[in-house]
Design a protein around this motif. Structure first.
Motif, PDB file in Angstrom:
ATOM      1  N   ILE A 152       2.839   3.749  -3.362  1.00 44.59           N
ATOM      2  CA  ILE A 152       1.913   3.224  -2.291  1.00 44.59           C
ATOM      3  C   ILE A 152       2.229   3.236  -0.686  1.00 44.59           C
ATOM      4  O   ILE A 152       2.719   2.578  -0.517  1.00 44.59           O
ATOM      5  CB  ILE A 152       0.361   3.127  -2.072  1.00 44.59           C
ATOM      6  CG1 ILE A 152       0.063   2.528  -3.867  1.00 44.59           C
ATOM      7  CG2 ILE A 152      -0.164   2.935  -1.658  1.00 44.59           C
ATOM      8  CD1 ILE A 152      -0.867   1.898  -4.033  1.00 44.59           C
ATOM      9  N   ALA A 153       2.545   4.631   0.091  1.00 41.95           N
ATOM     10  CA  ALA A 153       2.982   4.569   1.443  1.00 41.95           C
ATOM     11  C   ALA A 153       1.864   4.323   1.748  1.00 41.95           C
ATOM     12  O   ALA A 153       0.583   4.783   1.784  1.00 41.95           O
ATOM     13  CB  ALA A 153       3.355   6.039   2.090  1.00 41.95           C
ATOM     14  N   VAL A 154       1.381   3.413   3.426  1.00 45.13           N
ATOM     15  CA  VAL A 154       0.053   2.763   3.784  1.00 45.13           C
ATOM     16  C   VAL A 154       0.229   3.596   4.771  1.00 45.13           C
ATOM     17  O   VAL A 154       0.698   2.914   5.667  1.00 45.13           O
ATOM     18  CB  VAL A 154      -0.116   1.693   2.946  1.00 45.13           C
ATOM     19  CG1 VAL A 154      -1.893   1.195   3.959  1.00 45.13           C
ATOM     20  CG2 VAL A 154      -0.426   1.647   1.517  1.00 45.13           C
ATOM     21  N   ILE A 155      -0.370   4.482   5.849  1.00 46.13           N
ATOM     22  CA  ILE A 155      -0.574   5.075   6.675  1.00 46.13           C
ATOM     23  C   ILE A 155      -1.687   4.056   7.628  1.00 46.13           C
ATOM     24  O   ILE A 155      -2.686   3.674   7.128  1.00 46.13           O
ATOM     25  CB  ILE A 155      -0.850   6.568   6.905  1.00 46.13           C
ATOM     26  CG1 ILE A 155       0.455   7.489   6.583  1.00 46.13           C
ATOM     27  CG2 ILE A 155      -1.122   6.990   8.561  1.00 46.13           C
ATOM     28  CD1 ILE A 155      -0.414   8.831   6.657  1.00 46.13           C
ATOM     29  N   GLY A 156      -1.142   3.246   8.761  1.00 48.18           N
ATOM     30  CA  GLY A 156      -2.326   2.315   9.888  1.00 48.18           C
ATOM     31  C   GLY A 156      -1.410   1.131   8.936  1.00 48.18           C
ATOM     32  O   GLY A 156      -2.576   0.846   9.037  1.00 48.18           O
ATOM     33  N   LEU A 157      -0.827   1.025   7.789  1.00 47.39           N
ATOM     34  CA  LEU A 157      -0.848  -0.393   7.303  1.00 47.39           C
ATOM     35  C   LEU A 157      -0.801  -2.023   9.217  1.00 47.39           C
ATOM     36  O   LEU A 157       0.330  -1.640   9.526  1.00 47.39           O
ATOM     37  CB  LEU A 157       0.017  -0.619   6.382  1.00 47.39           C
ATOM     38  CG  LEU A 157      -0.216  -2.131   5.615  1.00 47.39           C
ATOM     39  CD1 LEU A 157      -1.121  -2.559   5.849  1.00 47.39           C
ATOM     40  CD2 LEU A 157       1.252  -2.181   4.764  1.00 47.39           C
ATOM     41  N   SER A 158      -1.468  -1.941   9.012  1.00 41.16           N
ATOM     42  CA  SER A 158      -1.296  -3.779  10.176  1.00 41.16           C
ATOM     43  C   SER A 158      -0.756  -4.375   9.824  1.00 41.16           C
ATOM     44  O   SER A 158      -0.518  -4.865   8.758  1.00 41.16           O
ATOM     45  CB  SER A 158      -2.858  -3.777  10.203  1.00 41.16           C
ATOM     46  OG  SER A 158      -2.983  -4.412  11.525  1.00 41.16           O
ATOM     47  N   ASN A 159      -0.295  -5.714  10.321  1.00 33.98           N
ATOM     48  CA  ASN A 159       0.665  -6.454  10.476  1.00 33.98           C
ATOM     49  C   ASN A 159      -0.429  -7.767  10.532  1.00 33.98           C
ATOM     50  O   ASN A 159       0.036  -8.568  10.582  1.00 33.98           O
ATOM     51  CB  ASN A 159       2.026  -6.896  10.515  1.00 33.98           C
ATOM     52  CG  ASN A 159       2.021  -6.888  12.513  1.00 33.98           C
ATOM     53  OD1 ASN A 159       0.729  -6.440  12.880  1.00 33.98           O
ATOM     54  ND2 ASN A 159       2.851  -6.860  13.192  1.00 33.98           N
ATOM     55  N   ASN A 160      -1.352  -7.634  10.400  1.00 27.23           N
ATOM     56  CA  ASN A 160      -2.624  -8.327  11.341  1.00 27.23           C
ATOM     57  C   ASN A 160      -3.362  -8.791   9.778  1.00 27.23           C
ATOM     58  O   ASN A 160      -4.139  -7.984   9.412  1.00 27.23           O
ATOM     59  CB  ASN A 160      -3.317  -7.882  12.272  1.00 27.23           C
ATOM     60  CG  ASN A 160      -4.713  -9.068  12.514  1.00 27.23           C
ATOM     61  OD1 ASN A 160      -5.022  -9.796  11.690  1.00 27.23           O
ATOM     62  ND2 ASN A 160      -5.002  -8.902  13.467  1.00 27.23           N
ATOM     63  N   PRO A 161      -3.108 -10.425   9.044  1.00 31.35           N
ATOM     64  CA  PRO A 161      -3.379 -10.070   7.473  1.00 31.35           C
ATOM     65  C   PRO A 161      -5.073 -10.193   8.165  1.00 31.35           C
ATOM     66  O   PRO A 161      -6.205  -9.951   6.748  1.00 31.35           O
ATOM     67  CB  PRO A 161      -3.611 -11.809   7.918  1.00 31.35           C
ATOM     68  CG  PRO A 161      -2.560 -11.987   8.724  1.00 31.35           C
ATOM     69  CD  PRO A 161      -2.118 -11.449   9.415  1.00 31.35           C
ATOM     70  N   ALA A 162      -5.722 -10.146   9.108  1.00 31.67           N
ATOM     71  CA  ALA A 162      -7.126 -10.020   9.391  1.00 31.67           C
ATOM     72  C   ALA A 162      -7.877  -8.790   8.934  1.00 31.67           C
ATOM     73  O   ALA A 162      -9.404  -8.125   8.587  1.00 31.67           O
ATOM     74  CB  ALA A 162      -8.013 -10.365  10.512  1.00 31.67           C
ATOM     75  N   ARG A 163      -6.804  -7.917   9.322  1.00 35.05           N
ATOM     76  CA  ARG A 163      -7.436  -6.074   8.952  1.00 35.05           C
ATOM     77  C   ARG A 163      -7.607  -5.233   8.039  1.00 35.05           C
ATOM     78  O   ARG A 163      -6.751  -6.616   6.415  1.00 35.05           O
ATOM     79  CB  ARG A 163      -6.458  -5.511   9.837  1.00 35.05           C
ATOM     80  CG  ARG A 163      -6.214  -5.926  11.219  1.00 35.05           C
ATOM     81  CD  ARG A 163      -7.110  -5.504  12.235  1.00 35.05           C
ATOM     82  NE  ARG A 163      -8.085  -3.863  11.712  1.00 35.05           N
ATOM     83  CZ  ARG A 163      -7.470  -3.131  12.516  1.00 35.05           C
ATOM     84  NH1 ARG A 163      -7.290  -3.217  14.015  1.00 35.05           N
ATOM     85  NH2 ARG A 163      -7.622  -1.920  12.809  1.00 35.05           N
ATOM     86  N   THR A 164      -8.518  -4.509   7.707  1.00 33.16           N
ATOM     87  CA  THR A 164      -8.686  -4.279   6.553  1.00 33.16           C
ATOM     88  C   THR A 164      -7.217  -3.998   5.404  1.00 33.16           C
ATOM     89  O   THR A 164      -7.369  -4.170   3.816  1.00 33.16           O
ATOM     90  CB  THR A 164      -9.771  -3.555   6.186  1.00 33.16           C
ATOM     91  OG1 THR A 164     -10.882  -3.717   6.657  1.00 33.16           O
ATOM     92  CG2 THR A 164     -10.489  -2.852   4.978  1.00 33.16           C
ATOM     93  N   ILE A 174       4.658   1.147   0.434  1.00 28.42           N
ATOM     94  CA  ILE A 174       5.555   1.209   1.930  1.00 28.42           C
ATOM     95  C   ILE A 174       4.654   1.209   2.956  1.00 28.42           C
ATOM     96  O   ILE A 174       3.835   1.840   3.284  1.00 28.42           O
ATOM     97  CB  ILE A 174       6.346   2.722   1.547  1.00 28.42           C
ATOM     98  CG1 ILE A 174       6.555   2.575  -0.036  1.00 28.42           C
ATOM     99  CG2 ILE A 174       7.036   2.913   3.304  1.00 28.42           C
ATOM    100  CD1 ILE A 174       7.261   3.693  -0.138  1.00 28.42           C
ATOM    101  N   PRO A 175       5.045   0.538   4.037  1.00 26.24           N
ATOM    102  CA  PRO A 175       3.694   0.497   5.457  1.00 26.24           C
ATOM    103  C   PRO A 175       4.326   1.852   6.375  1.00 26.24           C
ATOM    104  O   PRO A 175       5.921   1.913   6.211  1.00 26.24           O
ATOM    105  CB  PRO A 175       3.967  -0.343   6.290  1.00 26.24           C
ATOM    106  CG  PRO A 175       5.302  -1.126   5.160  1.00 26.24           C
ATOM    107  CD  PRO A 175       5.604  -0.836   4.196  1.00 26.24           C
ATOM    108  N   VAL A 176       3.349   2.240   6.746  1.00 26.36           N
ATOM    109  CA  VAL A 176       3.846   3.385   7.592  1.00 26.36           C
ATOM    110  C   VAL A 176       3.188   3.143   8.983  1.00 26.36           C
ATOM    111  O   VAL A 176       1.898   3.003   9.130  1.00 26.36           O
ATOM    112  CB  VAL A 176       3.057   5.018   6.808  1.00 26.36           C
ATOM    113  CG1 VAL A 176       3.813   5.924   8.083  1.00 26.36           C
ATOM    114  CG2 VAL A 176       4.270   5.411   5.605  1.00 26.36           C
TER     115      VAL A 176
END
Length: 137
Positions: A21-33, A49-51
């Motif tokens: 899964i390529a995740v567009i908009g993946l944040s490195n903030n653990p509090a984000r959805t 796969i973070p994008v």
């Protein structure tokens, strides 16, 4: 044409068959959805796969600036961006040809869905991949 999501059975098959899964908009903030959902999917055995051009890595994985920068095949694109960005992301997706283009809750674009279907890319919109996965464990 009015977009209709795949059936529950089709979604179950998608989630059992495709694991990258390529995740567009993946944040490195653990509090984000986006982080919480991706972390749960990673723990469930999916390759994430973070994008996100703003971070170097997320969840221990190298982050890519765009879909076109990913150097391996993508099964599912999971979008954590607002609806107004979906059409352009769908256009970019048609270039890398994932099996599935998936948008999270409250993210929807009828024109993007039409474009993706014209390119034979399965499309799921306005659904949380983590919630759907939990239904079919």
């Amino acid at each position: 044409m009015t977009f209709t999501n795949p059936t529950d059975q089709q979604i179950k098959e998608i989630l059992h068959k495709y694991k990258r899964i390529a995740v567009i908009g993946l944040s490195n903030n653990p509090a984000r959805t986006s982080y919480m959902v991706s972390e749960a999917m990673q723990k469930a055995g999916y390759e994430i796969i973070p994008v996100n051009p703003m971070v170097d890595s997320v969840l221990g994985q190298k982050s890519y600036a765009s879909l076109k920068d990913i150097d391996k095949e993508v099964d599912i694109i999971n979008v954590f961006r607002r609806s107004e960005f979906v059409y352009d992301l769908a256009k970019e997706a048609t270039e890398i040809k994932p099996k599935v283009f998936w948008t999270q809750l409250d993210v929807f674009d009828e024109d993007a869905a039409k474009l993706l279907q014209e390119h034979n890319i399965l499309t799921v919109m306005n659904r949380c991949i983590k919630v759907e996965h939990a239904k079919f464990k």
